[in-house]
Motif scaffolding. Structure first.
Motif, PDB file in Angstrom:
ATOM      1  N   ARG A   6       0.559  -9.813  20.171  1.00  0.00           N
ATOM      2  CA  ARG A   6      -0.577  -9.050  20.691  1.00  0.00           C
ATOM      3  C   ARG A   6      -1.503  -9.985  21.456  1.00  0.00           C
ATOM      4  N   ILE A   7      -2.041  -9.472  22.577  1.00  0.00           N
ATOM      5  CA  ILE A   7      -3.070 -10.202  23.307  1.00  0.00           C
ATOM      6  C   ILE A   7      -4.250  -9.267  23.544  1.00  0.00           C
ATOM      7  N   THR A   8      -5.415  -9.840  23.724  1.00  0.00           N
ATOM      8  CA  THR A   8      -6.620  -9.086  24.067  1.00  0.00           C
ATOM      9  C   THR A   8      -7.145  -9.659  25.370  1.00  0.00           C
ATOM     10  N   VAL A   9      -7.346  -8.786  26.352  1.00  0.00           N
ATOM     11  CA  VAL A   9      -7.769  -9.231  27.676  1.00  0.00           C
ATOM     12  C   VAL A   9      -8.977  -8.421  28.146  1.00  0.00           C
ATOM     13  N   PRO A  10      -9.806  -9.017  28.986  1.00  0.00           N
ATOM     14  CA  PRO A  10     -10.857  -8.228  29.622  1.00  0.00           C
ATOM     15  C   PRO A  10     -10.243  -7.414  30.763  1.00  0.00           C
ATOM     16  N   LEU A  11     -10.905  -6.364  31.152  1.00  0.00           N
ATOM     17  CA  LEU A  11     -10.431  -5.537  32.268  1.00  0.00           C
ATOM     18  C   LEU A  11     -10.861  -6.206  33.565  1.00  0.00           C
ATOM     19  N   LYS A  12     -10.027  -7.142  34.019  1.00  0.00           N
ATOM     20  CA  LYS A  12     -10.351  -7.931  35.207  1.00  0.00           C
ATOM     21  C   LYS A  12      -9.091  -8.165  36.019  1.00  0.00           C
ATOM     22  N   ASP A  13      -9.119  -7.759  37.277  1.00  0.00           N
ATOM     23  CA  ASP A  13      -7.973  -7.977  38.157  1.00  0.00           C
ATOM     24  C   ASP A  13      -7.858  -9.464  38.470  1.00  0.00           C
ATOM     25  N   GLY A  14      -6.631  -9.949  38.568  1.00  0.00           N
ATOM     26  CA  GLY A  14      -6.392 -11.350  38.907  1.00  0.00           C
ATOM     27  C   GLY A  14      -6.394 -12.277  37.698  1.00  0.00           C
ATOM     28  N   LEU A  15      -6.543 -11.728  36.527  1.00  0.00           N
ATOM     29  CA  LEU A  15      -6.598 -12.537  35.313  1.00  0.00           C
ATOM     30  C   LEU A  15      -5.253 -13.191  35.012  1.00  0.00           C
ATOM     31  N   ILE A  16      -4.168 -12.452  35.213  1.00  0.00           N
ATOM     32  CA  ILE A  16      -2.819 -12.963  34.954  1.00  0.00           C
ATOM     33  C   ILE A  16      -2.153 -13.158  36.308  1.00  0.00           C
ATOM     34  N   GLU A  56      -5.613   7.556  27.181  1.00  0.00           N
ATOM     35  CA  GLU A  56      -4.147   7.566  27.265  1.00  0.00           C
ATOM     36  C   GLU A  56      -3.646   6.428  28.146  1.00  0.00           C
ATOM     37  N   GLU A  57      -4.337   6.180  29.244  1.00  0.00           N
ATOM     38  CA  GLU A  57      -3.948   5.077  30.136  1.00  0.00           C
ATOM     39  C   GLU A  57      -4.079   3.731  29.424  1.00  0.00           C
ATOM     40  N   ILE A  58      -5.137   3.567  28.660  1.00  0.00           N
ATOM     41  CA  ILE A  58      -5.327   2.317  27.914  1.00  0.00           C
ATOM     42  C   ILE A  58      -4.179   2.116  26.925  1.00  0.00           C
ATOM     43  N   GLU A  59      -3.786   3.154  26.237  1.00  0.00           N
ATOM     44  CA  GLU A  59      -2.718   3.055  25.241  1.00  0.00           C
ATOM     45  C   GLU A  59      -1.320   2.966  25.857  1.00  0.00           C
ATOM     46  N   SER A  60      -1.175   3.366  27.098  1.00  0.00           N
ATOM     47  CA  SER A  60       0.154   3.413  27.726  1.00  0.00           C
ATOM     48  C   SER A  60       0.855   2.063  27.748  1.00  0.00           C
ATOM     49  N   ILE A  61       0.109   0.983  27.874  1.00  0.00           N
ATOM     50  CA  ILE A  61       0.727  -0.342  27.941  1.00  0.00           C
ATOM     51  C   ILE A  61       1.513  -0.642  26.665  1.00  0.00           C
ATOM     52  N   ASN A  62       1.029  -0.129  25.542  1.00  0.00           N
ATOM     53  CA  ASN A  62       1.690  -0.395  24.265  1.00  0.00           C
ATOM     54  C   ASN A  62       2.964   0.425  24.090  1.00  0.00           C
ATOM     55  N   GLN A  63       3.167   1.404  24.944  1.00  0.00           N
ATOM     56  CA  GLN A  63       4.419   2.155  24.969  1.00  0.00           C
ATOM     57  C   GLN A  63       5.416   1.513  25.928  1.00  0.00           C
ATOM     58  N   ILE A  64       4.899   0.868  26.958  1.00  0.00           N
ATOM     59  CA  ILE A  64       5.732   0.279  28.010  1.00  0.00           C
ATOM     60  C   ILE A  64       6.260  -1.104  27.623  1.00  0.00           C
ATOM     61  N   VAL A  84       3.886  -6.067  34.621  1.00  0.00           N
ATOM     62  CA  VAL A  84       3.542  -4.777  34.015  1.00  0.00           C
ATOM     63  C   VAL A  84       2.074  -4.773  33.563  1.00  0.00           C
ATOM     64  N   ILE A  85       1.618  -5.857  32.971  1.00  0.00           N
ATOM     65  CA  ILE A  85       0.219  -5.936  32.519  1.00  0.00           C
ATOM     66  C   ILE A  85      -0.725  -5.925  33.710  1.00  0.00           C
ATOM     67  N   ARG A  86      -0.387  -6.673  34.769  1.00  0.00           N
ATOM     68  CA  ARG A  86      -1.231  -6.650  35.982  1.00  0.00           C
ATOM     69  C   ARG A  86      -1.309  -5.251  36.568  1.00  0.00           C
ATOM     70  N   ARG A  87      -0.176  -4.566  36.652  1.00  0.00           N
ATOM     71  CA  ARG A  87      -0.147  -3.204  37.201  1.00  0.00           C
ATOM     72  C   ARG A  87      -0.980  -2.257  36.350  1.00  0.00           C
ATOM     73  N   TRP A  88      -0.915  -2.413  35.049  1.00  0.00           N
ATOM     74  CA  TRP A  88      -1.691  -1.597  34.118  1.00  0.00           C
ATOM     75  C   TRP A  88      -3.195  -1.819  34.310  1.00  0.00           C
ATOM     76  N   ILE A  89      -3.609  -3.067  34.417  1.00  0.00           N
ATOM     77  CA  ILE A  89      -5.028  -3.384  34.642  1.00  0.00           C
ATOM     78  C   ILE A  89      -5.505  -2.753  35.940  1.00  0.00           C
ATOM     79  N   ARG A  90      -4.726  -2.881  37.003  1.00  0.00           N
ATOM     80  CA  ARG A  90      -5.116  -2.300  38.290  1.00  0.00           C
ATOM     81  C   ARG A  90      -5.198  -0.777  38.213  1.00  0.00           C
ATOM     82  N   SER A  91      -4.287  -0.172  37.484  1.00  0.00           N
ATOM     83  CA  SER A  91      -4.314   1.275  37.319  1.00  0.00           C
ATOM     84  C   SER A  91      -5.584   1.708  36.584  1.00  0.00           C
ATOM     85  N   LEU A  92      -5.948   0.997  35.538  1.00  0.00           N
ATOM     86  CA  LEU A  92      -7.184   1.306  34.812  1.00  0.00           C
ATOM     87  C   LEU A  92      -8.405   1.176  35.710  1.00  0.00           C
ATOM     88  N   LEU A  93      -8.449   0.103  36.485  1.00  0.00           N
ATOM     89  CA  LEU A  93      -9.588  -0.106  37.393  1.00  0.00           C
ATOM     90  C   LEU A  93      -9.686   1.008  38.428  1.00  0.00           C
TER      91      LEU A  93
END
Length: 99
Positions: A6-16, A56-64, A84-93
């Protein structure tokens, strides 16, 4: 990395930045967002549908992630976790800006 689950990240594009960041992390199945402004913003959304959509979008990463190819270090294969994580962050933003 093999024991990273498990990782915890801020909602920030370009982080990874690099695709090889999580190579071989076969147990990485959960990503959490740092608690704070994003959760307050979601709670303040006017419509239940908007809040539900964002949650639902926030939780979707844990299904993918459990079904994502992790790559192999010995073959210099980056895998897809970072992408996948970068794409998820961008989708949330994009969604939060939309609402």
């Amino acid at each position: 990395c093999p024991s990273l689950e498990r990782i915890t990240v801020p909602l920030k594009d370009g982080l990874i930045n690099g695709d090889g960041v999580f190579v071989g992390c076969a147990n990485l199945n959960y990503v959490d967002l740092v608690r704070g402004e994003i959760h307050e913003t979601i709670a303040a959304l006017q419509l239940d549908d908007w809040r539900n959509d964002m949650n639902e979008e926030i939780e979707s990463i844990n299904q993918i992630l459990p079904n994502t190819y992790v790559g192999e270090k010995e073959y210099n294969e980056a895998g897809e976790n970072a992408w996948v994580i970068r794409r998820w962050i961008r989708s949330l933003l994009r969604k939060i800006i939309h609402y």
